[in-house]
Design an enzyme around this catalytic site. Structure first.
Site, PDB file in Angstrom:
ATOM      1  N   GLU A 284      55.075  -3.616  68.779  1.00  0.00           N
ATOM      2  CA  GLU A 284      54.112  -2.540  68.562  1.00  0.00           C
ATOM      3  C   GLU A 284      53.474  -2.659  67.176  1.00  0.00           C
ATOM      4  OE1 GLU A 284      55.092   1.313  70.570  1.00  0.00           O
ATOM      5  OE2 GLU A 284      54.911   2.073  68.544  1.00  0.00           O
ATOM      6  N   GLU A 287      50.958  -5.338  67.204  1.00  0.00           N
ATOM      7  CA  GLU A 287      49.776  -4.864  67.925  1.00  0.00           C
ATOM      8  C   GLU A 287      48.937  -3.946  67.030  1.00  0.00           C
ATOM      9  OE1 GLU A 287      50.877  -2.741  71.456  1.00  0.00           O
ATOM     10  OE2 GLU A 287      48.823  -2.733  72.224  1.00  0.00           O
ATOM     11  N   CYS A 310      56.758   4.772  73.546  1.00  0.00           N
ATOM     12  CA  CYS A 310      58.207   4.691  73.793  1.00  0.00           C
ATOM     13  C   CYS A 310      58.693   5.753  74.754  1.00  0.00           C
ATOM     14  CB  CYS A 310      58.986   4.899  72.504  1.00  0.00           C
ATOM     15  SG  CYS A 310      58.390   3.959  71.157  1.00  0.00           S
ATOM     16  N   SER A 330      49.746   1.843  72.814  1.00  0.00           N
ATOM     17  CA  SER A 330      50.298   0.501  72.693  1.00  0.00           C
ATOM     18  C   SER A 330      50.747   0.034  74.073  1.00  0.00           C
ATOM     19  CB  SER A 330      51.493   0.542  71.749  1.00  0.00           C
ATOM     20  OG  SER A 330      52.285  -0.602  71.910  1.00  0.00           O
ATOM     21  N   LYS A 369      63.857   9.117  81.403  1.00  0.00           N
ATOM     22  CA  LYS A 369      64.268   7.710  81.434  1.00  0.00           C
ATOM     23  C   LYS A 369      64.781   7.320  82.811  1.00  0.00           C
ATOM     24  CE  LYS A 369      63.374   6.359  77.241  1.00  0.00           C
ATOM     25  NZ  LYS A 369      62.408   5.270  76.997  1.00  0.00           N
ATOM     26  N   GLU A 372      61.691   6.521  84.534  1.00  0.00           N
ATOM     27  CA  GLU A 372      61.048   5.322  83.976  1.00  0.00           C
ATOM     28  C   GLU A 372      61.628   4.046  84.587  1.00  0.00           C
ATOM     29  OE1 GLU A 372      61.835   4.219  79.872  1.00  0.00           O
ATOM     30  OE2 GLU A 372      59.735   3.671  79.582  1.00  0.00           O
ATOM     31  N   GLU A 377      56.682  -1.502  88.084  1.00  0.00           N
ATOM     32  CA  GLU A 377      56.310  -2.573  87.156  1.00  0.00           C
ATOM     33  C   GLU A 377      57.497  -3.026  86.306  1.00  0.00           C
ATOM     34  OE1 GLU A 377      55.186   0.511  87.154  1.00  0.00           O
ATOM     35  OE2 GLU A 377      54.746   1.293  85.156  1.00  0.00           O
ATOM     36  N   CYS A 514      63.588  12.716  70.438  1.00  0.00           N
ATOM     37  CA  CYS A 514      64.677  12.474  71.401  1.00  0.00           C
ATOM     38  C   CYS A 514      65.927  13.300  71.104  1.00  0.00           C
ATOM     39  CB  CYS A 514      65.041  11.006  71.430  1.00  0.00           C
ATOM     40  SG  CYS A 514      63.634   9.936  71.741  1.00  0.00           S
TER      41      CYS A 514
END
Lengths: 590, 162
Positions: A284, A287, A310, A330, A369, A372, A377, A514
């Site tokens: 990141e 980037e 994230c 990102s 999560k 996720e 993908e 978090c």
């Protein structure tokens, strides 16, 4: 400031005008029981519908009992919080709530953490004399969250979280009277709605109406399977909160005990998501610098600000609400997913295990999560990079179930190569941490100079939206930080309207980052616990020898042995992702 | 609640946007907007609520919450011949419930629903000011009084041809 003097339970108290009876009582140590009321002052979150009537008190001269959470103090008021009339009314109110509540407390996921249960105990309720109709509504299971609205007491806290704080707008009270439930539009299931699975509704639900999907039984089976190699990664925020479940002071760091307990539970390799956080910074950060240098060279097409990626709830939020901006965040995957991709390639090769036999489990402060890791993908031929995710709360249950005395465990270290981390990886667990970690690395890479002072205090705090400018040796970098999706929405609207002047923005869906995630031990509205966790995370960072991601020796080795350099083709393939337009995805059931 | 899936025509969308605009897209005017929109379409299907949600920037869940809270709002199209049964006090004590049950049985629908062919819809209302004729039923503009369950079939037959 006008002051008001009144009497509560024969004690005189002086409070500011506008103070509620509930708060006035609290100021002299009288804690009136509440149920629907929720006040998370530090985060500007308040729910006081005055609906449940548990907090009623008797006010001399008033005909009816007054809900103390919603009644302002008046001069000369004489209040009793435990008169016979109050005690009887309070008991009746809770008995009436219980008369339409399932009696499966012994096997309820919320048992032991349920505010209704606590109240029934506190009020000495031994029977429910009212027999009447019981609500029956289908259970709704999504990848992250289970809705069992038969256990809902209509406190509306989840609605406040979902609509006012997060501005996600999935949950609302629908229908009327006895038929009323909290549900998504058209009573569709959560997985068809625009729910981001942030889990903040679960965090504030006083009962078992909203809970997380439980993966512990699956985990126990996998750990017992001799044909499987089970690898665990644990997120930064877990170590700052897990101890609470075992009676330890909020803010106690249990990093060493955590590594030990995971090994005792039978994981074959005990790794750290912090390692993957360091890896995230490499990708990141590179980037960010790439886009910055393009911008400085005058490229008009460059997308700035860059947004962190994230947080899976945040990702789903912008996919639903701002799909036209999906090329701004990102492309770096989250640390959880980077870890999974590296574990099932680089590490699987190292130990010579087929990816289908390698089970990657994550311990996360999060329920999003869970969703996720089910995203297509992040699968290779149907095999997910991360098999499933277990919340901090689930891990605590599992440790208790395995009769391990967590508090007296000795410390140990994570395994290598995927267990080494820097202080930069640790601070991913708090709001502002990801961008601070990125700044530490990007500064050194951009300027070629060593960063002497690694603590960027201007990026820290609990303000919902923060901004700071960091000097990159003459180049001012404007940084924005938002936590809570409602705050994120404000920054996004600014970008959309061209008002934003930020180069980089960090966004976390949960208030506090978090540490306040939807999978953490319940704080029951006590935000001082969040502050203690925040302090613990920064303490862990300060205590590390290495504080910058690019100095992690195992990260350097990973690039040398496997990835080449940041943003290499292999890195792109394994560590980056793309986003989807989910605006049209919401559909209406027939 | 089940909902009928429809596709809005462009001019329908434009009409909803026009109504929202006439209230300056003020979220505080949600009920007024829904009132007007239902006046236009006769009911508030999900797709209509979606357009209102986009215009007023009120979440779909909140709008659905309002639509399902107020009995005035409906998500089901009214039939060609809307049947309204008075369940006000006078009609109720003179047997409106039994008449209502007979309508439900004969038409095979519940209160708030429409028949599959769209011909009849069934709603209850409170007092039409014809208590002397209790129990009273209105079908479209026509009022029927002093009804007994036995009359239901005969009345519905009046609409057999249209």
């Amino acid at each position: 400031m006008e002051m008001i003097r009144l009497t509560i339970d024969k004690k005189t108290v002086e409070v500011k005008k506008g103070t509620t009876i509930l708060d006035a009582a609290k100021s002299i140590g009288i804690n009136i029981p509440t149920l629907c009321y929720l006040n998370m002052g530090d985060l500007n979150i308040e729910n006081k519908p005055g609906g449940c009537r548990v907090c009623v008190v008797e006010v001399d001269g008033r005909r009816n009992l007054a809900p103390s959470c919603a009644t302002e103090c008046m001069p000369g008021m004489v209040v009793s919080t435990h008169s016979m009339r109050v005690l009887n009314a309070r008991k009746t109110v809770v008995q009436l709530i219980l008369s339409d509540h399932p009696f499966d407390c012994l096997v309820c996921a919320k048992s032991g953490n349920c505010e209704l249960q606590d109240l029934a105990i506190k009020l000495g309720i031994r029977d429910v004399p009212y027999i009447g109709e019981q609500s029956t509504y289908r259970e709704d299971t999504s990848p992250s969250i289970i809705r069992d609205v038969d256990k809902c007491i209509m406190c509306r806290r989840c609605e406040v979280m979902c609509n006012e704080v997060q501005t996600v707008g999935v949950l609302s009270a629908i229908n009327r009277g006895f038929q009323s439930v909290v549900a998504p539009a058209f009573e569709m299931n959560l997985d068809h709605s625009v729910c981001t699975y942030c889990g903040q509704c679960v965090n504030v639900c006083p009962t078992g109406a909203l809970t997380e999907v439980d993966h512990t039984n699956q985990l126990i089976n996998d750990l017992a399977d001799p044909d499987k190699v089970v690898v665990v990664q644990t997120a930064p925020a877990v170590r700052a909160a897990l101890g609470e479940a075992f009676g330890m002071e909020p803010g106690t760091l249990v990093t060493g005990k955590l590594a030990t307990v995971l090994r005792e539970l039978g994981f074959d390799y005990v790794f750290d998501t912090d390692f993957a956080a360091d890896l995230t910074i490499m990708e990141e950060g590179t980037e960010l610098l790439g886009r910055l240098s393009q911008h400085l060279q005058g490229d008009p097409d460059v997308k700035l600000p860059i947004l962190t990626s994230c947080c899976p709830a945040w990702v789903k939020f912008f996919e639903h609400n701002f799909p036209e901006m999906k090329d701004i965040p990102s492309t770096a995957r989250s640390p959880q997913q980077m870890f999974g991709a590296i574990a099932k390639t680089y590490f699987a090769d190292k130990i010579n295990v087929d990816r289908k036999k390698l089970i990657v489990v994550s311990i996360m402060p999060c329920v999003a999560k869970k969703y996720e890791c089910t995203r297509d993908e992040f699968k290779v031929d149907g095999n997910p990079d991360v098999d499933y995710s277990v919340s901090t709360r689930e891990l605590a249950h599992l440790i208790k179930r395995a009769n391990i005395d967590f508090v007296s465990l000795p410390d140990s270290d994570f395994d290598n190569p995927l267990g080494e981390s820097t202080g930069a990886g640790v601070i991913f667990g708090v709001t502002g941490g990801v961008i601070e970690a990125a700044v530490r690395t990007a500064y050194e890479v951009h300027t070629g100079k060593a960063l002497e002072k690694v603590d960027f205090k201007q990026l820290r705090g609990l303000e919902g939206i923060r901004s700071a400018t960091v000097d990159f040796d003459g180049l001012p970098i404007n940084i924005g930080i938002a936590h809570g999706l409602g705050n994120a929405r404000k920054l996004l609207e600014d970008i959309k309207s061209g008002k934003s002047t930020y180069h980089a923005i960090e966004i976390m869906a949960c208030p506090g980052g978090c540490i306040g995630g939807g999978g953490q031990p319940y704080i029951h509205g006590d935000t001082s616990i969040l502050k203690a966790r925040q302090k613990a995370i920064y303490a862990e960072d300060a205590g590390k020898t290495l504080r910058k991601s690019h100095e992690n020796p195992y990260i350097i080795k990973l690039y040398e042995e496997f990835l080449g350099k940041p943003l290499s083709e292999k890195a792109h393939h394994l560590l980056h992702t793309h986003y989807f337009d989910r605006k049209k995805e919401v559909f209406i059931e027939e | 609640m089940s909902s009928i899936k429809i596709k809005l025509k462009e001019k329908d969308v434009a009409k909803i946007i026009e109504i929202c605009d006439s209230f300056d897209n003020n979220p505080g005017d949600l009920i007024n907007v829904l009132h007007k929109v239902q006046g236009e379409f006769g009911y508030l299907p999900a797709e209509v609520q979606e357009v209102v949600s986009n215009q007023l920037k009120v979440s779909l869940a909140k709008i659905y919450g309002v639509v399902t809270f107020y009995s005035f709002f409906t998500m089901i199209p009214r039939g060609k011949h809307p049947i309204s049964i008075c369940t006000g006090t006078a009609c109720y004590v003179r047997g409106a419930e039994k008449v209502l049950d007979e309508f439900k049985k004969v038409l095979g629908i519940k209160v708030g629903e429409s028949t599959a062919d769209g011909k009849f819809s069934l709603t209850c209302l409170r007092c039409v000011g014809a208590c002397g004729l209790a129990p009273v039923v209105q079908i479209g503009d026509k009022t029927y009084g002093r009804l007994a369950p036995d009359d239901v079939k005969r009345i519905l037959d009046e609409y057999a041809d249209n």
